[in-house]
Scaffold this motif. Structure first.
Motif, short mmCIF file in Angstrom:
data_model
loop_
_atom_site.label_atom_id
_atom_site.label_comp_id
_atom_site.label_asym_id
_atom_site.label_seq_id
_atom_site.Cartn_x
_atom_site.Cartn_y
_atom_site.Cartn_z
N UNK A 323 41.44 57.49 0.28
CA UNK A 323 41.00 58.22 1.47
C UNK A 323 41.52 59.65 1.44
N UNK A 324 42.82 59.79 1.19
CA UNK A 324 43.42 61.12 1.16
C UNK A 324 42.80 61.98 0.06
N UNK A 325 42.52 61.34 -1.08
CA UNK A 325 41.96 62.10 -2.20
C UNK A 325 40.55 62.60 -1.90
N UNK A 326 39.74 61.78 -1.23
CA UNK A 326 38.39 62.22 -0.86
C UNK A 326 38.48 63.45 0.03
N UNK A 327 39.33 63.38 1.04
CA UNK A 327 39.47 64.49 1.98
C UNK A 327 40.02 65.74 1.29
N UNK A 328 40.95 65.53 0.36
CA UNK A 328 41.57 66.66 -0.34
C UNK A 328 40.62 67.31 -1.34
N UNK A 329 39.89 66.46 -2.06
CA UNK A 329 39.02 66.97 -3.12
C UNK A 329 37.67 67.48 -2.60
N UNK A 330 37.33 67.15 -1.36
CA UNK A 330 35.99 67.46 -0.87
C UNK A 330 35.67 68.95 -0.91
N UNK A 331 36.68 69.80 -0.79
CA UNK A 331 36.45 71.25 -0.83
C UNK A 331 36.41 71.79 -2.26
N UNK A 332 37.43 71.41 -3.05
CA UNK A 332 37.56 72.02 -4.39
C UNK A 332 36.90 71.21 -5.50
N UNK A 333 36.83 69.89 -5.32
CA UNK A 333 36.23 69.02 -6.34
C UNK A 333 35.26 68.06 -5.66
N UNK A 334 34.18 68.56 -5.06
CA UNK A 334 33.29 67.70 -4.25
C UNK A 334 32.65 66.56 -5.02
N UNK A 359 30.86 62.35 4.36
CA UNK A 359 31.55 63.64 4.28
C UNK A 359 31.45 64.22 2.86
N UNK A 360 31.57 63.35 1.86
CA UNK A 360 31.44 63.81 0.47
C UNK A 360 30.04 64.34 0.21
N UNK A 361 29.01 63.66 0.72
CA UNK A 361 27.63 64.15 0.57
C UNK A 361 27.47 65.50 1.28
N UNK A 362 28.05 65.60 2.47
CA UNK A 362 27.99 66.86 3.22
C UNK A 362 28.61 68.00 2.42
N UNK A 363 29.78 67.72 1.82
CA UNK A 363 30.48 68.75 1.05
C UNK A 363 29.74 69.09 -0.24
N UNK A 364 28.87 68.18 -0.68
CA UNK A 364 28.02 68.45 -1.85
C UNK A 364 26.67 69.04 -1.43
#
Length: 429
Positions: A323-334, A359-364
């Motif tokens: 969970x933390x990794x998805x939130x952390x990577x969503x900006x720099x490593x979507x 959220x990952x789709x949104x960030x992509x």
């Protein structure tokens, strides 16, 4: 459906009236909690380590005595809880696998213990397999049913949760009440969740089981915080610390109040700096990064994120920090965030996991796909402020401004839970 809608209305109303945004009101007192910071000795840890050494020597003397493996596992699990050392949790797993092998996976107690270990590692499907075997075994069936409630709740199997709650129903049973409380929290019935946990606390006090009382206080503190009862939350964390001065979770809870409610980031960091000396859990560094961000200290924010990433690179953590990794990577490593979110949904198909995927789709920049997931799996299925914040962004990106604004109004009452960094984000929706 009507039931869910009523819950949503209840939650919207209760959040609006119970939570506060920025305030200068002081609820904590450093004179009360300073005694629990910078402790010279951890007596509880020493006692458990001594217990571990005792059973280790017994096992060396008589290697075929598999009950000693279970004793070693129990000691390691307690050490993990106190220190956050992942190696201890993995060593507990090894000992429990050994105990189960030596009993041909026919001992319900050992099956439950290994399942509990897997729950701590977020390996919920493996835990479910073990508990299904334990249920078939039939030994101390009620204990197995309680753990099945835990696992099905984590996997989003809510019909199963209700089935096992019905099987174990007993309002004078501590184990039943804490699970009923957690399920009510999931449903958004926060007042009921608090009531059941307060009832459980009275039972724990009557039993004089200090571990149960301590656990109860920290969980009540969390719920009080969700309900905007910040002073009650603070005092509950303090009560947990009177039982165990090395309770890192309670100290983190006080640090959060100091940071998010009192807006005193320097003092919050002072508390957390003592916590990270005694507990190795990676997520403390993400909180430090969040506080550094609030203070405008970009270099320290990056430093704490790097410490976190270095720690979670240890393969022993497995999926625990997805969970933390998805939130952390969503900006720099979507794209990497997307892959982790897809795996999380496969392993744990809850509304919260689907929110991470959306959220990952949104960030992509895949806004339509994000909306499809949000509308189908997230909205009206979870009341977690973080999921609602993500949903508001996704709705806005798809032109659904009316619904986004409705969520915005709810979120303005949840800034304490989300943290002060979210305030400007919410206002800009």
């Amino acid at each position: 459906m009507k039931y869910i809608q009523l819950i949503l209305l209840f939650v919207t109303f209760s959040i609006a009236i119970s939570c506060n945004t920025h305030t200068n009101k002081q609820v904590t007192n450093s004179k009360e909690y300073n005694q629990y910071l910078e402790l010279s000795d951890n007596y509880k840890l020493k006692a458990i380590q001594s217990d571990y050494s005792f059973w280790e020597n017994k096992l060396i003397e008589t290697p075929n005595q598999f009950p000693y493996n279970a004793k070693l596992a129990a000691a390691n699990s307690k050490i993990f809880t106190l220190t956050g050392a992942i190696s201890k949790l993995k060593n507990a797993e090894k000992n429990l696998i050994e105990a189960n092998k030596k009993t041909n996976y026919n001992n319900a107690g050992y099956l439950r213990s290994l399942a509990r270990n897997y729950i701590s590692q977020h390996r919920f499907k493996e835990a479910l397999t073990l508990l299904t075997k334990a249920e078939y075994n039939g030994e101390h069936l009620k204990r197995t049913h309680f753990m099945l409630i835990d696992v099905h709740l984590e996997l989003g199997n809510y019909t199963k949760v209700e089935k096992y709650l019905s099987k174990t129903k007993n309002f004078k049973d501590f184990d039943y009440l804490i699970r009923l409380s957690k399920y009510n929290d999931h449903l958004g019935n926060l007042d009921n969740a608090i009531k059941y946990l307060e009832d459980a606390l009275e039972i724990a006090k009557a039993s004089k089981n200090q571990d149960l009382i301590q656990w109860n206080y920290t969980n009540l503190a969390d719920y009080y915080g969700h309900a905007g009862r910040i002073q009650d939350s603070y005092h509950s964390y303090l009560k947990a610390l009177t039982i165990n001065p090395n309770n890192s979770y309670a100290k983190k809870g006080i640090a959060w109040i100091v940071f998010s409610y009192e807006r005193n980031p320097e003092e919050a960091l002072r508390i957390l700096n003592t916590v990270t000396k005694e507990n190795a859990s990676p997520d403390y560094h993400l909180l430090k990064a969040e506080i550094a961000d609030f203070m405008g200290n970009v270099a320290e924010k990056e430093n704490q994120i790097n410490i976190y990433l270095q720690k979670v690179s240890n393969k022993d953590y497995g999926v625990m920090y997805h969970k933390y990794n998805v939130l952390l990577f969503s900006d720099k490593k979507p794209k990497e965030a997307m892959q982790i979110a897809i795996q999380e949904v496969k392993e744990r198909p809850t509304a919260q996991s689907y929110d991470l995927l959306a959220w990952a789709y949104y960030k992509n920049a895949e806004y339509k796909k994000a909306l499809e997931i949000t509308e189908k799996y997230v909205l009206n299925k979870t009341f977690e402020p973080e999921a609602l914040l993500h949903s508001a962004y996704i709705l806005k990106a798809n032109g659904k401004l009316k619904k986004a604004i409705e969520l915005k109004e709810e979120l303005l009452g949840a800034i304490y839970e989300l943290g002060p960094n979210s305030e400007s984000e919410i206002k800009n929706i």
